[in-house]
Motif scaffolding. Structure first.
Motif, PDB file in Angstrom:
ATOM      1  N   THR A 193       0.865  -1.178   0.000  1.00  0.00           N
ATOM      2  CA  THR A 193       0.000   0.000   0.000  1.00  0.00           C
ATOM      3  C   THR A 193       0.898   1.223   0.000  1.00  0.00           C
ATOM      4  O   THR A 193       1.702   1.410   0.915  1.00  0.00           O
ATOM      5  N   ILE A 195       0.946   5.135   0.212  1.00  0.00           N
ATOM      6  CA  ILE A 195       0.129   6.262   0.665  1.00  0.00           C
ATOM      7  C   ILE A 195       0.864   7.547   0.292  1.00  0.00           C
ATOM      8  O   ILE A 195       2.025   7.736   0.659  1.00  0.00           O
ATOM      9  N   GLU A 197      -1.725  -1.212  -4.008  1.00  0.00           N
ATOM     10  CA  GLU A 197      -2.850  -0.304  -3.841  1.00  0.00           C
ATOM     11  C   GLU A 197      -2.273   1.067  -3.527  1.00  0.00           C
ATOM     12  O   GLU A 197      -1.344   1.181  -2.733  1.00  0.00           O
ATOM     13  N   GLU A 198      -2.808   2.091  -4.168  1.00  0.00           N
ATOM     14  CA  GLU A 198      -2.372   3.455  -3.884  1.00  0.00           C
ATOM     15  C   GLU A 198      -3.515   4.215  -3.233  1.00  0.00           C
ATOM     16  O   GLU A 198      -4.642   4.188  -3.713  1.00  0.00           O
ATOM     17  N   LEU A 199      -3.189   4.892  -2.135  1.00  0.00           N
ATOM     18  CA  LEU A 199      -4.166   5.688  -1.408  1.00  0.00           C
ATOM     19  C   LEU A 199      -3.650   7.117  -1.294  1.00  0.00           C
ATOM     20  O   LEU A 199      -2.451   7.339  -1.119  1.00  0.00           O
ATOM     21  N   SER A 200      -4.573   8.064  -1.360  1.00  0.00           N
ATOM     22  CA  SER A 200      -4.214   9.474  -1.233  1.00  0.00           C
ATOM     23  C   SER A 200      -4.652  10.010   0.126  1.00  0.00           C
ATOM     24  O   SER A 200      -5.798   9.783   0.549  1.00  0.00           O
ATOM     25  N   ASP A 242      -7.886  11.991   0.153  1.00  0.00           N
ATOM     26  CA  ASP A 242      -9.185  11.331   0.083  1.00  0.00           C
ATOM     27  C   ASP A 242      -9.637  10.746   1.413  1.00  0.00           C
ATOM     28  O   ASP A 242     -10.758  10.268   1.523  1.00  0.00           O
ATOM     29  N   ASP A 243      -8.753  10.752   2.393  1.00  0.00           N
ATOM     30  CA  ASP A 243      -9.067  10.071   3.657  1.00  0.00           C
ATOM     31  C   ASP A 243      -8.508  10.889   4.824  1.00  0.00           C
ATOM     32  O   ASP A 243      -7.300  10.926   5.030  1.00  0.00           O
TER      33      ASP A 243
END
Length: 83
Positions: free
Chosen positions: A7, A9, A39-42, A45-46
Protein backbone atom coordinates in the motif's frame (compact mmCIF):
# COMPACT_ATOMS: atom_id res chain seq x y z
CA UNK A 1 0.48 -19.05 -0.68
CA UNK A 2 -1.04 -15.62 -0.23
CA UNK A 3 -0.15 -12.59 -2.32
CA UNK A 4 1.84 -9.84 -0.65
CA UNK A 5 -0.03 -6.55 -0.52
CA UNK A 6 1.77 -3.23 -0.86
CA UNK A 7 0.00 0.00 0.00
CA UNK A 8 1.54 3.26 -1.17
CA UNK A 9 0.13 6.26 0.66
CA UNK A 10 0.79 9.65 -0.88
CA UNK A 11 -0.95 12.44 -2.74
CA UNK A 12 -1.17 13.74 -6.30
CA UNK A 13 1.70 16.01 -7.34
CA UNK A 14 4.12 14.65 -4.74
CA UNK A 15 7.48 14.08 -6.45
CA UNK A 16 8.69 11.72 -3.72
CA UNK A 17 5.50 9.69 -4.19
CA UNK A 18 6.20 9.44 -7.91
CA UNK A 19 9.78 8.35 -7.15
CA UNK A 20 8.50 5.71 -4.70
CA UNK A 21 6.02 4.37 -7.27
CA UNK A 22 8.79 4.11 -9.87
CA UNK A 23 11.01 2.10 -7.48
CA UNK A 24 8.11 -0.17 -6.51
CA UNK A 25 7.15 -0.76 -10.16
CA UNK A 26 10.76 -1.52 -11.12
CA UNK A 27 11.22 -4.01 -8.27
CA UNK A 28 7.86 -5.69 -9.03
CA UNK A 29 8.89 -6.13 -12.67
CA UNK A 30 12.18 -7.88 -11.87
CA UNK A 31 12.46 -11.55 -12.85
CA UNK A 32 11.85 -13.92 -9.95
CA UNK A 33 9.89 -11.46 -7.84
CA UNK A 34 6.89 -12.93 -6.03
CA UNK A 35 3.40 -11.82 -6.98
CA UNK A 36 2.64 -8.48 -5.34
CA UNK A 37 -0.55 -6.41 -5.33
CA UNK A 38 -0.20 -2.64 -5.18
CA UNK A 39 -2.85 -0.30 -3.84
CA UNK A 40 -2.37 3.45 -3.88
CA UNK A 41 -4.17 5.69 -1.41
CA UNK A 42 -4.21 9.47 -1.23
CA UNK A 43 -4.13 11.38 2.03
CA UNK A 44 -6.39 13.92 0.31
CA UNK A 45 -9.19 11.33 0.08
CA UNK A 46 -9.07 10.07 3.66
CA UNK A 47 -8.90 12.38 6.70
CA UNK A 48 -7.59 9.57 8.94
CA UNK A 49 -4.71 8.85 6.55
CA UNK A 50 -4.01 12.57 6.30
CA UNK A 51 -3.87 12.99 10.07
CA UNK A 52 -1.62 9.97 10.51
CA UNK A 53 0.79 10.27 7.57
CA UNK A 54 0.82 13.82 6.14
CA UNK A 55 4.36 14.54 7.39
CA UNK A 56 5.76 11.21 6.18
CA UNK A 57 4.46 10.68 2.63
CA UNK A 58 5.12 8.67 0.68
CA UNK A 59 4.52 5.80 3.07
CA UNK A 60 4.85 2.18 2.00
CA UNK A 61 3.03 -0.53 3.92
CA UNK A 62 3.60 -4.24 3.36
CA UNK A 63 0.57 -6.28 4.40
CA UNK A 64 -0.65 -3.27 6.44
CA UNK A 65 2.64 -2.89 8.35
CA UNK A 66 4.93 0.12 7.95
CA UNK A 67 7.87 -0.68 5.71
CA UNK A 68 9.26 2.78 5.01
CA UNK A 69 8.46 6.42 4.42
CA UNK A 70 9.90 9.29 2.33
CA UNK A 71 12.12 7.09 0.14
CA UNK A 72 11.83 3.48 -0.97
CA UNK A 73 15.16 1.65 -1.11
CA UNK A 74 15.03 -1.03 -3.83
CA UNK A 75 17.38 -3.45 -2.03
CA UNK A 76 15.42 -3.17 1.21
CA UNK A 77 12.13 -3.70 -0.65
CA UNK A 78 13.52 -6.79 -2.44
CA UNK A 79 14.63 -8.24 0.89
CA UNK A 80 11.25 -7.53 2.49
CA UNK A 81 9.52 -9.28 -0.40
CA UNK A 82 11.76 -12.31 0.03
CA UNK A 83 13.69 -11.95 -3.21
Amino acid sequence: MSTTRLTLIGKPGCHLCEDARAVIDAVRAEPGMPEVELEELSILDDPALHDRYWEEIPVLLINDRMHTYWRVDPARLRAALGA
